[in-house]
Write a protein that holds these residues in place. Structure first.
Motif, PDB file in Angstrom:
ATOM      1  N   ALA A   1      -9.272  -6.869  -4.726  1.00  0.00           N
ATOM      2  CA  ALA A   1      -9.124  -5.565  -4.083  1.00  0.00           C
ATOM      3  C   ALA A   1     -10.411  -5.176  -3.371  1.00  0.00           C
ATOM      4  CB  ALA A   1      -8.759  -4.498  -5.110  1.00  0.00           C
TER       5      ALA A   1
ATOM      6  N   HIS B   1     -12.497  -1.813  -2.505  1.00  0.00           N
ATOM      7  CA  HIS B   1     -12.605  -0.426  -2.953  1.00  0.00           C
ATOM      8  C   HIS B   1     -13.507   0.330  -1.989  1.00  0.00           C
ATOM      9  CE1 HIS B   1     -10.759  -1.729  -6.680  1.00  0.00           C
ATOM     10  NE2 HIS B   1     -11.638  -2.717  -6.713  1.00  0.00           N
TER      11      HIS B   1
ATOM     12  N   SER C   1      -8.391   2.229  -2.481  1.00  0.00           N
ATOM     13  CA  SER C   1      -8.500   0.817  -2.846  1.00  0.00           C
ATOM     14  C   SER C   1      -7.376   0.069  -2.150  1.00  0.00           C
ATOM     15  CB  SER C   1      -8.379   0.628  -4.360  1.00  0.00           C
ATOM     16  OG  SER C   1      -9.481   1.226  -5.004  1.00  0.00           O
TER      17      SER C   1
END
Length: 124
Positions: free
Chosen positions: A12, A14, A19
């Motif tokens: 991911a 962020h 996110s």
């Protein structure tokens, strides 16, 4: 330099408020959203200075020249990280990360590599 928080995780990305799951990202691009505005404002200000230099005081010429230069430099240096995904199409969330164009352009390959790893199931 990035305006806000930006951290690249395993699967991911962020940002300061959002996110993004990288396995759904199909492309990553960096853009200069204020380039045309900065060039136009800088050019018009410089043209004003050149047209009226005979009636402007030296301090006014200096101030307007600095303003024109700041417009051009700002337009060239501010960048935007654009995440392209079917899920984010038409959403303003895809354009959420701003920073200097050079820094974002250096981070773009790292984000693409992390997205490829996420699509492959996290295998290194």
């Amino acid at each position: 330099m990035i305006f806000g928080k930006f951290r690249l995780g395993e699967t991911a990305l962020h940002a300061h408020n959002d996110s993004y799951v990288l396995d759904s990202i199909s492309a990553v691009s960096t853009r200069r959203p204020f380039l045309s505005t900065g060039l136009v404002l800088g050019g018009l200000t410089a043209g004003f200075v050149l047209s009226f230099r005979d009636i402007l005081y030296p301090s006014e010429i200096t101030g307007l020249s600095v303003a024109a230069l700041l417009c051009v430099v700002g337009g060239l240096s501010i960048g935007q990280l654009h995440l392209i995904s079917r899920d984010l199409r038409g959403s303003p969330i895809a354009d959420a990360v701003y920073g200097t164009y050079g820094h974002l352009n250096r981070l773009r390959p790292l984000i693409v590599n992390a997205a490829e790893r996420a699509k492959a199931g996290g295998a290194l």
